[in-house]
Design an enzyme around this catalytic site. Structure first.
Site, short mmCIF file in Angstrom:
data_model
loop_
_atom_site.label_atom_id
_atom_site.label_comp_id
_atom_site.label_asym_id
_atom_site.label_seq_id
_atom_site.Cartn_x
_atom_site.Cartn_y
_atom_site.Cartn_z
N ASP B 97 1.31 -1.77 -0.32
CA ASP B 97 -0.39 -0.30 -0.07
C ASP B 97 0.13 1.64 0.19
O ASP B 97 2.45 1.49 0.17
CB ASP B 97 -1.06 -0.50 1.34
CG ASP B 97 -0.08 -0.37 2.83
OD1 ASP B 97 1.11 0.38 3.06
OD2 ASP B 97 -1.23 -0.25 3.80
N ASP B 290 -7.94 -7.04 0.53
CA ASP B 290 -7.23 -8.12 2.21
C ASP B 290 -7.40 -6.95 3.47
O ASP B 290 -8.61 -6.31 3.62
CB ASP B 290 -5.54 -7.17 1.89
CG ASP B 290 -6.60 -5.32 2.08
OD1 ASP B 290 -5.97 -5.12 3.24
OD2 ASP B 290 -6.55 -4.33 1.18
N CYS B 339 -12.44 -30.48 6.38
CA CYS B 339 -11.49 -29.15 6.24
C CYS B 339 -10.44 -29.83 5.98
O CYS B 339 -9.70 -31.24 6.45
CB CYS B 339 -11.19 -28.61 6.90
SG CYS B 339 -9.84 -26.85 6.53
N CYS B 341 -6.84 -28.47 5.80
CA CYS B 341 -5.65 -27.78 6.30
C CYS B 341 -5.44 -28.84 7.10
O CYS B 341 -6.23 -29.70 7.69
CB CYS B 341 -5.97 -26.39 6.82
SG CYS B 341 -6.44 -27.25 8.17
N CYS B 344 -6.48 -29.20 10.47
CA CYS B 344 -7.56 -30.26 10.40
C CYS B 344 -7.16 -31.34 10.48
O CYS B 344 -7.77 -32.29 10.83
CB CYS B 344 -8.88 -29.45 9.62
SG CYS B 344 -9.35 -28.45 10.36
N HIS B 370 -5.25 -22.69 9.46
CA HIS B 370 -6.24 -23.26 9.75
C HIS B 370 -7.27 -21.73 8.82
O HIS B 370 -7.90 -21.71 7.16
CB HIS B 370 -7.58 -23.33 10.29
CG HIS B 370 -8.38 -23.68 10.17
ND1 HIS B 370 -9.50 -24.94 9.33
CD2 HIS B 370 -9.99 -22.49 10.80
CE1 HIS B 370 -10.72 -23.88 9.21
NE2 HIS B 370 -11.29 -23.24 9.56
#
Lengths: 401, 401
Positions: B97, B290, B339, B341, B344, B370
């Site tokens: 930014d 974002d 999930c 991930c 998980c 996660h």
């Protein structure tokens, strides 16, 4: 029939020039090549590294502290969740201690592991009373009163389900005289017999019990302590009690103790993790070490490096470099160019320095991974050096002595 | 010749029932499938996750904050270290930014990212003076005085070397009237022209510049803001300025603004990361979002879950469950059984609950992974839903509305 049908310890090489030996310690969760270093997952987690990262960094075995796990989340819960291995997601070999060390020498849980290995000069405020039965103490979390007996410690460790477990002993304070040390040792022996009885009562073959050698700095007491453990069916031995006031005295006491111990059983040295200390322990016949040092050092910005590195970059001893040091601000090299760890493969000293200054937790994660990898490489090199009788060369390289 | 030879944005599907579109945003560090979520590596690090973990969790693009990097370690150092990609070890697309948001609306660096997305009701104490030239402010780290001009922001962003960069604008306070908003917009437009001139002066093709649409809550000003950016060669547009006092007003303003913007350029919505907000933004034509929310939430014990999960387990809205909640103490299930991930796949709610209670940093790492995975899955599902015109179904599933 053996008490330990699923365990074995085979010494594959004995050094011709020292007490050093290389071996294979078989557990139900895998075989450990010894000498080995055990990393501390005090509260059921290595601070800053997932089990898969520990594995990737070459880790063979970790430990959890019974004291912390019994207070939070409680061993009953861990058992309900399928045991410590499943609960924390670590499928390799694991050790738990008895819980005694923290009760007798440290009051506060979160500080406990940080100063492990330091001298014990007074009892913590949470320690209430030691009796023949056991030790009464207050939880550092909520003040709840607990009684830890040898039987209860065994029960908790059974619920946790680590492969290697340890008898409860009185962790003798540092300043006491010979007479106290002797009485304390005899109490620990009586507790050890109760531990062993409780172990045998509930033994299902999944765990192996370590006895602890007490006796403080007194050779005759150490002899009694060694004879005691040798004559009872412990799977392995841990060197406990006061190791003296200096490194030299520690090495003397470890040396004389090791000579008295059953040469076929694995020997663990509690709470020692300095590089030169490990070499000295190995030369005297120690098979496993544990210490919070590598992971704690990481959380303070320290990266373990070989002697030529700390000599070259910081010009002094300490067995590590401190990435907070401003000399690393613009240093585009990794911690160690020859290191194969994820951090050295991806990050510069300048970046780690920045992360530390910016208080980013990623710095601690990166340094933890490096230090874990470093320790595992160190022990791998030590094992190889034992097989080739070149420990001196490795000691010079890693510890500079 | 194009200002952006190494960049392109191709819309591959436009929804028949809303403003939603799916596209491909090509940068020198890879092509982003849009709509996409951009994770915040505020100080050059995702808090708690290595770049490889971000990649493994499906992340396409991250951002760093110019404000933080210019103060620590400084953009000159980052340039010397080979630019932000190399310095932090992220080889994918990246955005920076302008630095303005933190200067104008937030004083303290470490708090800055935490409250991003909240209304700005007063200037920070570190903000000293806004003039035609730029903004003068004090470093939150050491009090050093800096002047950030449009040219300097561009120079810093060039030194950092992100793919997508943003013009400096005045971040208009929330409580001001229309007349202030209009003056502020015109100042931002003059700054944008200076930014564009500086961009063109130093353009080497590695970066693409986003203009910002100002105008606050006023439709006529938004129209002027949109016409301004449309008529200058920005690669993309970012919706800035006040979006109103309520979610409804935000959606109205985003909606009317989007209708006025060049339909072929990518549009970024600054600081928005709630699940239903993302669906609303997507339906209006937003391509990238974002927000610190997913990673910040993780550090507070929150796990993002689909609507059926938070309804079932905590019985109320919030788009997440809180693993500190004692209902998870003995819950052996992962956060979400479906999930994929790492967290998980390996850890139970009970273990995460324990880690949070024990203040173990591993909890934050596990929840970060996660939440990052969740957001990437969410956006993947949104992209697929745009292609199949089934956004409504996904919105119901993910946001419960």
């Amino acid at each position: 029939m053996s008490l330990y049908p699923k365990f074995s310890f085979n010494i594959t090489h004995r050094s011709a020039v020292s007490g050093a030996r290389a071996g294979l310690l078989k557990t139900p969760h895998g075989t450990i090549e010894t000498p080995a270093f055990i990393f501390c997952a005090t509260k059921g987690a290595i601070k800053g590294a997932f089990p898969r990262e520990m594995k990737a960094a070459g880790t063979q075995i970790i430990l959890s502290n019974t004291y912390h796990m019994m207070l939070q989340p409680g061993s009953e819960l861990v058992e309900k969740m399928g045991g410590l291995h499943k609960f924390i997601g670590w499928d390799g070999p694991m050790l738990t201690d008895s819980g005694g060390y923290q009760i007798f020498s440290l009051g506060h849980g979160s500080v406990a592991s940080e100063i492990k290995g330091k001298r014990v000069t007074h009892r913590p405020k949470t320690m209430l009373k030691i009796t023949e039965e056991g030790a009464r103490f207050k939880s550092y979390i909520n003040g709840q009163i607990f009684l830890l007996t040898p039987e209860r410690s065994l029960e908790i460790q059974r619920q946790l389900g680590a492969d290697l477990i340890v008898v409860l002993d009185e962790c003798t304070p540092f300043h006491v005289d010979k007479s106290y040390t002797e009485c304390s040792m005899h109490l620990s022996h009586r507790w050890a017999l109760r531990s062993l009885a409780e172990f045998q009562r509930g033994n299902d073959g999944r765990q192996a019990l370590y006895g602890i050698i007490q006796g403080g700095i007194y050779e005759d007491l150490r002899r009694q302590g060694a004879e005691f453990v040798n004559h009872h069916p412990f799977f392995g031995h841990a060197v406990g009690g006061s190791l003296g006031a200096s490194k030299e005295q520690m090495h003397d006491i470890v040396g004389l103790t090791l000579k008295m111990l059953d040469p076929e059983r694995p020997v663990h040295l509690l709470g020692i993790g300095g590089i030169s200390d490990i070499f000295n322990g190995v030369e005297q016949g120690i098979d496993t070490f544990d210490c919070v040092h590598p992971t704690r050092l990481a959380r303070h910005g320290g990266a373990l490096v070989t002697a030529d590195h700390w000599m070259r970059y910081e010009g002094k001893g300490g067995e590590h470099i401190n990435l907070r040091n401003k000399i690393y601000r613009e240093d585009s090299r990794p911690i160690d160019e020859s290191c194969g760890c994820h951090s050295c493969q991806n990050f510069s000293r300048a970046y780690l320095h920045h992360l530390l200054k910016a208080q980013e937790m990623l710095a601690l994660q990166a340094l933890t991974i490096h230090n874990v990898y470093f320790m595992n490489e160190l022990l791998k090199n030590i094992r190889e050096a034992i097989r080739t009788d070149t420990l001196d060369i490795q000691k010079k390289k890693w510890a500079g002595v």
